[in-house]
Design a protein around this motif. Structure first.
Motif, PDB file in Angstrom:
ATOM      1  N   ARG A   1       2.666   1.516  -1.870  1.00 24.41           N
ATOM      2  CA  ARG A   1       3.536   2.682  -3.018  1.00 24.41           C
ATOM      3  C   ARG A   1       2.486   4.229  -3.860  1.00 24.41           C
ATOM      4  O   ARG A   1       3.006   4.254  -4.182  1.00 24.41           O
ATOM      5  CB  ARG A   1       3.640   1.061  -4.224  1.00 24.41           C
ATOM      6  CG  ARG A   1       4.213   0.684  -4.117  1.00 24.41           C
ATOM      7  CD  ARG A   1       4.400   0.404  -5.428  1.00 24.41           C
ATOM      8  NE  ARG A   1       5.951  -1.237  -5.259  1.00 24.41           N
ATOM      9  CZ  ARG A   1       6.435  -1.437  -6.075  1.00 24.41           C
ATOM     10  NH1 ARG A   1       6.391  -1.068  -7.288  1.00 24.41           N
ATOM     11  NH2 ARG A   1       7.847  -2.338  -6.043  1.00 24.41           N
ATOM     12  N   ASP A   2       1.126   3.634  -2.721  1.00 28.58           N
ATOM     13  CA  ASP A   2       0.405   4.549  -3.246  1.00 28.58           C
ATOM     14  C   ASP A   2       1.157   6.332  -3.147  1.00 28.58           C
ATOM     15  O   ASP A   2       0.881   7.042  -3.074  1.00 28.58           O
ATOM     16  CB  ASP A   2      -0.888   4.592  -1.981  1.00 28.58           C
ATOM     17  CG  ASP A   2      -1.876   3.607  -2.836  1.00 28.58           C
ATOM     18  OD1 ASP A   2      -0.928   3.588  -3.672  1.00 28.58           O
ATOM     19  OD2 ASP A   2      -2.394   3.354  -2.205  1.00 28.58           O
ATOM     20  N   MET A   3       2.231   5.979  -1.775  1.00 31.25           N
ATOM     21  CA  MET A   3       2.730   6.950  -1.565  1.00 31.25           C
ATOM     22  C   MET A   3       3.887   7.975  -2.526  1.00 31.25           C
ATOM     23  O   MET A   3       4.324   9.019  -2.939  1.00 31.25           O
ATOM     24  CB  MET A   3       3.836   7.375  -0.691  1.00 31.25           C
ATOM     25  CG  MET A   3       3.694   6.335   0.770  1.00 31.25           C
ATOM     26  SD  MET A   3       4.079   6.033   2.887  1.00 31.25           S
ATOM     27  CE  MET A   3       4.723   7.328   3.742  1.00 31.25           C
TER      28      MET A   3
ATOM     29  N   GLN B   1      -4.781  -8.993   0.853  1.00 32.48           N
ATOM     30  CA  GLN B   1      -4.730  -7.236   0.610  1.00 32.48           C
ATOM     31  C   GLN B   1      -3.848  -7.120  -1.107  1.00 32.48           C
ATOM     32  O   GLN B   1      -5.126  -6.556  -1.390  1.00 32.48           O
ATOM     33  CB  GLN B   1      -2.845  -7.093   1.012  1.00 32.48           C
ATOM     34  CG  GLN B   1      -2.911  -5.724   0.899  1.00 32.48           C
ATOM     35  CD  GLN B   1      -1.936  -5.220   0.526  1.00 32.48           C
ATOM     36  OE1 GLN B   1       0.211  -6.084   0.650  1.00 32.48           O
ATOM     37  NE2 GLN B   1      -1.267  -4.326   0.336  1.00 32.48           N
TER      38      GLN B   1
ATOM     39  N   ASP C   1      -7.303  -2.790   1.202  1.00 32.20           N
ATOM     40  CA  ASP C   1      -5.790  -2.910   0.888  1.00 32.20           C
ATOM     41  C   ASP C   1      -4.439  -2.224   1.853  1.00 32.20           C
ATOM     42  O   ASP C   1      -3.417  -2.749   1.140  1.00 32.20           O
ATOM     43  CB  ASP C   1      -6.117  -1.277  -0.263  1.00 32.20           C
ATOM     44  CG  ASP C   1      -4.469  -1.091  -0.903  1.00 32.20           C
ATOM     45  OD1 ASP C   1      -4.570  -1.215  -1.887  1.00 32.20           O
ATOM     46  OD2 ASP C   1      -4.036   0.239  -0.243  1.00 32.20           O
TER      47      ASP C   1
ATOM     48  N   PRO D   1       0.370  -0.906  -0.356  1.00 30.66           N
ATOM     49  CA  PRO D   1      -0.514   0.048   0.404  1.00 30.66           C
ATOM     50  C   PRO D   1       0.668   1.009  -0.058  1.00 30.66           C
ATOM     51  O   PRO D   1       0.693   1.934  -0.908  1.00 30.66           O
ATOM     52  CB  PRO D   1      -1.603  -0.092   0.861  1.00 30.66           C
ATOM     53  CG  PRO D   1      -0.540  -0.983   2.153  1.00 30.66           C
ATOM     54  CD  PRO D   1       0.720  -2.242   1.293  1.00 30.66           C
TER      55      PRO D   1
ATOM     56  N   THR E   1       4.809   6.727  -9.499  1.00 29.67           N
ATOM     57  CA  THR E   1       5.405   6.706 -10.408  1.00 29.67           C
ATOM     58  C   THR E   1       5.897   6.941 -11.789  1.00 29.67           C
ATOM     59  O   THR E   1       3.846   6.741 -12.629  1.00 29.67           O
ATOM     60  CB  THR E   1       6.257   5.751 -10.114  1.00 29.67           C
ATOM     61  OG1 THR E   1       6.529   4.979  -8.316  1.00 29.67           O
ATOM     62  CG2 THR E   1       7.436   5.101 -10.405  1.00 29.67           C
TER      63      THR E   1
ATOM     64  N   ARG F   1      -5.920  -5.528  -4.317  1.00 31.83           N
ATOM     65  CA  ARG F   1      -5.649  -3.684  -4.962  1.00 31.83           C
ATOM     66  C   ARG F   1      -5.294  -3.842  -6.209  1.00 31.83           C
ATOM     67  O   ARG F   1      -5.236  -3.257  -6.780  1.00 31.83           O
ATOM     68  CB  ARG F   1      -3.992  -4.068  -4.146  1.00 31.83           C
ATOM     69  CG  ARG F   1      -3.034  -2.612  -4.003  1.00 31.83           C
ATOM     70  CD  ARG F   1      -1.630  -2.584  -3.523  1.00 31.83           C
ATOM     71  NE  ARG F   1      -0.626  -1.894  -4.583  1.00 31.83           N
ATOM     72  CZ  ARG F   1      -1.322  -0.304  -3.606  1.00 31.83           C
ATOM     73  NH1 ARG F   1      -1.871   0.102  -3.018  1.00 31.83           N
ATOM     74  NH2 ARG F   1      -1.325   1.115  -4.527  1.00 31.83           N
TER      75      ARG F   1
END
Lengths: 344, 819
Positions: free
Chosen positions: A153-155, B344, B365, A151, A158, B348
């Motif tokens: 990766r949402d930060m 999860q 997620d 999760p 890219t 996602r």
């Protein structure tokens, strides 16, 4: 003849008194001391005189000559002095005319602040190194505890070179943190380095977001490094860059590759902590993320996390001149309007 | 996540002021990014009851309402269509601070006469109170609202907007946040008691659950409630959902949302009678399978997506959205309530495939624990029995193939100090961890704690995670401030390649700004078009790397050259610039090792992929008049020799000598471009930009461009120079003027003169064509300085040398002395 010499002397001195400028003085010198002057004539005529007269007259004439020469010298000094103390009107300049322009070259404000930042850390013993802008997924994410479908990766929105190819996908680094891994792969503790460079995000641009920006990554790894050392290092840094008076806040935050994680914010310079639009009414402005290097990250590069510890931080560069100069739009930095760049 | 302070108070006593609480939460990692106070301005608003309604004597649409305020009665004019006898309503006295519903601005209520009747205050709408945008009617309070009480005490609240980090899905719940507050303030946590009556009939006789993909669905729990009557929720429930930013729908949906907000566990209610075969099957979607979700959209599924199906078809996309066919409707009388755990990564992937995201999916997620579903299911069943249903079937369906044991981690006080620098004794550690719900057991005679991680803290995996827990609850502000005491690493040599490179870059920046150049930094990403424009034929010598998901076409390719950025910047600025412009950039270009052929890019196999070469380059441009407009300035425009002079002086400052030969770079104008040669290697180019290239960038002036490859330059500057002794013997200066054919280049003259060992320096100080010089000829005036390192030169020696020199110049180049 002695009489004549005496008159000559008196007359010369009278005339000298009336001399007002160097040109007149030169004429005076020619008239009274020059080759055709009366005095010279007398001196030349001495040879034809009897010995006694010659001796007397000679002595007298030479004495007068020396006296006139020294008067000349004195007068010269006086005239020069007068010239320096009250110059002629014709030599006066209109000092209000503009000076001749020199071309003014300046460094980009980002370059200037980068140098300032690097200098602060260099003084603390950090070495400056650089790394690639195009990275593998592995260095940018996997090795930093951000596997596929994590999760976090949402930060990091890219920009990809290769879409959907796992850890062998290439991307534009979303932060300078991949250099933590590259550094620890090739060097053993003690490590103390900073990495300035560009980072990229897939992000709609607005006054506070750019798709390209600069970061400075920091890393220190050795036995016995603590969160307290991180706090000390970053407080020192903030004091150097933002001044002694600026408040600094050190709070818990989350980044997958550090544990414990830290966010550092400084008191808002626009409202002095009262809350305004610039700081989102919080009184604080976040300037960097940091923390203790995650034990899994250390283990991945074969540094024993039971023996060694370290801290890492990532600092947004443009934020600093924005705060310092009150720049309200980050997009000004790389649109290169000279009317903006020339202000720094 | 938005959370109401009132709701939090159900689970934990809060003595801190809201601002202090926000500060504590923020410091501990749960950032409060906004605080909204509801009712902060309601000091003159109280709760009243409408005890009489009479028509307004002068207006049909207005009424005279008599409101009992406990302390007395008031009469007010009211135009709201929904006012009726017996309602509890908010009543604003004169002087109350309200919102003007038409302008949205804050106002103070003044006495008024409406159509001839004096009004002693007013009954308010939600908009006037600043609660919402609703102004269709007055706010009607629940029947239990206490008459005479200040509205603020009854309805006032503080809403915190929390930025929950991705590692803390447990804090996407009111209980999770309450637990944090309990740990931070030392207050106990109160969980809601759960108890309800069940019927005799077992749930197993109603339905069965089959998990086909246990890896993707570790647990599936369900309960069944009959006698459901769909209706609007009671106002307390609606208020809670509203306060967390969710819209109330009906009692069943509201209960599932309420419990999701409370526990963080998403729930889904199926209309039991719509489930064919009384069966729930958790499986992957088939290829080509579709489902119409509750938003009315028909969605294509694939085997990467997990679905909840009945015997025949998918009835929900697991964890993401329910299906329209099995949705609870007004006619629903029995519901099967799902509380499950899903993988999860699967959720996602599903979200990104379906481009869907909602309150349920964002929780799955982040990774929820399989221990979580049971309690929230029971809590929701209890609430449904209270608010919507009649009976609950006996028992719970609990299919749990993926049970995992709680994680055990060892922690010592020494470890806390080793990482944080904060000394905390065992008792201090125990206190924090227990308050957060960790089960702790001391061992090794009290020096070590064995910590069992509660199921809701999936983010805690190692001792460093526990250290953070301890330190953040005690407070990061308690961490001492120390300076790095560890030994410095061995310092890198200034002569190392990386040090040399950054030194070179810094030197070049200093030199060029000294020459009056402004530094710019341009984007690494450019459009293909801009790179093509660098060649008059629009050809790309090096195919650039492409970004797979560019933001805009302007930023689609990695630059293979700095030129485009500089020319575009020049173009952008020219309308504001009267004076000449000198710009430079030092930066990276990106050169693919295996340049993809653009058309067949997709074919490239993975093995061929490499990171591009990132090469540091310097590029500079000059354009416009040499100097600013001034009473004494040079008003001529920059030309080739300005740019060449920059290169020569730049290299000279670096201790290098440049030579130049004719270049053929496409960006430069033929016959006006040169290669920069240092020690027989080409290190760059200099010249006038091709007019067609300039035109493509919408530039009209002559533009001179310099480009230097810093890596090549670096190989030249890294060699350490040898010191030359200062000449001890005097030099002799001679000037000559040569007349020579136009075609003969200056360099050939220079080469001949330089070949004489006594020549120390030559300077061209005049180039003349015109009177006294025949057509097709030119005259060079050259100053030559002769010097010998070993003796004082005699006139004869110099004469002799110069004679030989002139003879060679004549012989080889046809040069004659100008008489």
């Amino acid at each position: 003849m002695l009489e004549q010499l005496k008159d000559l002397h008196t007359q010369a001195l009278d005339e000298l008194n009336k001399v007002n400028n160097p040109r007149e003085l030169e004429l005076w010198r020619v008239r009274h001391l020059g080759k055709k002057s009366s005095l010279t004539k007398i001196l030349r005529s001495l040879a034809a005189l009897p010995l006694e007269e010659r001796r007397k007259g000679g002595a007298q004439a030479n004495e007068i000559k020396r006296a006139l020469e020294s008067s000349l010298e004195e007068k010269e000094k006086l005239l020069q002095e007068a010239l320096l103390t009250s110059p002629l009107e014709s030599q006066r300049l209109d000092i209000t005319l503009p000076g001749r322009p020199l071309p003014a070259g300046r460094l980009h404000p980002t370059t200037q602040i980068l140098k300032e930042i690097c200098d602060v850390f260099k003084n603390m013993g950090f070495q400056v190194i650089e790394g690639p802008d195009v990275e593998w997924d592995y260095y940018n994410f996997e090795a930093l505890n951000i596997p596929q479908h994590h999760p976090a990766r949402d930060m990091f929105a890219t920009l990809w070179i290769d879409a959907g190819m796992g850890e062998k996908a290439r991307l534009l680094r979303t932060h300078t943190s991949p250099m933590q891994i590259r550094l620890m792969e090739r060097e053993r503790p003690p490590i103390r380095a900073i990495v300035p460079g560009r980072a990229y995000r897939y992000e709609a641009t607005d006054a506070t977001h750019e798709s390209m920006f600069y970061q400075v990554e920091g890393l220190a790894v050795d036995k016995g490094i603590t969160l307290a050392d991180l706090k000390g290092t970053l407080f020192d840094f903030c004091r150097c860059i933002f001044g002694e008076e600026r408040e600094v806040r050190f709070r818990c935050d989350y980044f997958p590759f550090v544990e414990p994680g830290v966010e550092v914010a400084i008191g808002c310079s626009a409202c002095d902590g009262a809350g305004c639009r610039l700081c989102g009414y919080s009184g604080w402005i976040e300037i960097l993320g940091a923390g203790m290097v995650h034990p899994d990250v250390l283990a991945r590069v074969d540094i024993d996390p039971k023996l060694y510890s370290g801290f890492a931080f990532g600092l947004g560069v443009e934020r600093i001149p924005m705060l310092r100069y009150g720049i309200d739009d980050i997009r000004l930095f790389y649109s290169n309007d000279l009317r903006f760049l020339r202000q720094f | 996540m938005k959370v109401s302070l009132k709701w939090l108070r159900d689970y934990v006593d809060i003595k801190l002021a809201p601002e202090e609480l926000a500060e504590r939460l923020t410091m501990a990692g749960l950032e409060v990014k906004g605080t909204q106070t509801i009712g902060g301005t309601w000091d003159n608003v109280v709760i009243g009851e409408v005890i009489a309604l009479n028509p307004h004597p002068n207006a049909d649409r207005l009424k005279l309402a008599t409101v009992d305020l406990g302390t007395g009665q008031v009469t007010t004019v009211c135009g709201a269509p929904n006012i009726s006898l017996g309602q509890r309503v908010p009543f604003a006295h004169i002087g109350a601070r309200l919102i003007d519903p038409h302008t949205g601005e804050a106002i103070v209520l003044k006495p008024a006469k409406i159509r001839g009747v004096a009004s002693e205050g007013m009954v308010c709408s939600e908009k006037e109170l600043g609660i919402s945008e609703s102004h269709e009617g007055i706010l009607v309070l629940p029947a239990e609202a206490p008459i005479g009480a200040p509205l603020g005490a009854y309805l006032g609240d503080v809403i915190f907007d929390l930025d929950v980090t991705p590692n803390r899905p447990d804090c996407l719940s009111v209980i999770g946040i309450s637990r944090e507050i309990a740990a931070l303030t030392g207050e106990p946590l109160r969980l809601p008691p759960i108890h309800y009556e069940e019927t005799e009939e077992s749930i197993d006789s109603f339905a069965s659950v089959d998990i086909v993909e246990p890896d993707l669905c570790p647990r599936y729990c369900a309960s069944l409630i009959t006698g459901i009557k769909i209706a609007p929720s009671p106002s307390w429930l609606q208020q809670r959902l509203n306060s967390c930013g969710m819209r109330p729908i009906n009692n069943v949906v509201d209960v599932t949302n309420h419990v999701m907000l409370e526990y963080g566990q998403p729930l889904h209610a199926f209309d039991y009678h719509k489930l064919k075969g009384r069966q729930i099957i958790v499986r992957r979607a088939g290829n080509g399978e579709t489902i119409t979700t509750i938003d009315g959209t028909k969605r294509a599924l694939n085997p990467d997506i997990l679905v909840i199906a009945d015997k025949e078809e998918a009835v929900a996309v697991a964890g993401i959205m329910g299906g329209l066919d099995s949705e609870v409707t007004d006619k629903t009388d029995t519901i099967l309530l799902e509380s499950a755990n899903f993988n999860q990564a699967t959720i996602r992937r599903g979200c990104s495939h379906l481009q869907l995201q909602n309150e349920a999916s964002i929780r799955f997620d982040k990774g929820l624990n399989s221990e979580l579903p049971l309690l929230p299911l029971k809590r929701a069943t209890q609430l449904l029995l209270e608010l919507a249903g009649d009976r609950a079937a006996k028992g719970i369906i609990d299919v749990y193939p993926g049970k995992s044991e709680p994680k055990l981690i060892l922690l010592t006080a020494r470890e806390v100090e080793r990482l944080s620098g904060l000394k905390v004794n065992i008792n201090g550690i125990l206190k924090v961890l227990k308050a957060l719900g960790f089960k702790c057991q001391e061992s090794n005679s009290g020096s070590q704690i064995s910590v069992s991680v509660p199921y809701w803290r999936g983010d805690i995996k190692c001792s460093a995670d526990l250290v953070e827990e301890v330190v953040r609850i005690i407070g990061y502000e308690k961490i001492p401030i120390t300076r790095l005491g560890s030994p410095l690493p061995q310092q890198k040599s200034n002569l190392s390649p990386s040090a040399q490179q950054s030194n070179l870059k810094e030197k070049l920046r200093n030199i060029l700004t000294g020459f009056g150049f402004q530094e710019i930094l341009t984007y690494s990403l450019v459009s293909l078009e801009k790179l093509q424009k660098l060649s008059p034929k629009l050809e790309l010598k090096i195919p650039p790397l492409k970004v797979a998901n560019p933001m805009t076409r302007e930023q689609e390719y990695l630059r293979t050259s700095l030129r485009a950025g500089l020319l575009a910047t020049l173009s952008h600025n020219q309308k504001f610039e009267q004076a000449g412009v000198r710009l430079f950039e030092i930066g990276k270009v990106f050169l693919p090792h295996h340049p993809p052929v653009i058309a067949s890019e997709a074919k490239q196999s993975q093995e061929e992929k490499e990171l591009p070469q990132e090469k540091e380059m310097l590029c500079a441009v000059l354009s416009g008049p040499r100097a600013e407009l001034s009473w004494q300035a040079d008003k001529e425009p920059f030309d080739f020799f300005d740019a060449k002079g920059v290169v020569e002086n730049l290299l000279n400052q670096l201790g290098l000598k440049a030579s130049f030969d004719i270049g053929d770079d496409e960006t430069l104008f033929q016959g006006r471009g040169a290669n920069i040669i240092v020690e027989d290697d080409k290190v760059g180019i200099v010249g006038d930009v091709h007019p067609r290239v300039a035109q493509a960038f919408e530039l009209s002036n002559t533009i001179c461009l310099i480009e230097v490859d810093l890596e090549k330059l670096l190989t030249k500057v890294t060699r350490i120079k040898e010191y030359q002794p200062i000449p001890r013997f005097p030099s002799v200066t001679r000037d000559i003027a040569l007349v020579i054919d136009e075609q003969v280049s200056y360099r050939r003259v220079e080469n001949i003169i330089q070949s004489f060992p006594l020549v120390m320096q030559i300077t061209l100080f005049d180039l003349y064509r015109g009177k006294q010089i025949p057509d097709g000829k030119k005259s060079f005036a050259i100053r030559i300085i002769y010097q010998s390192p070993s003796h004082t030169l005699t006139d004869e020696e110099v004469d002799q040398t110069q004679e030989q020199m002139l003879a060679r110049l004549h012989q080889e180049l046809g040069a004659t002395l100008r008489s």
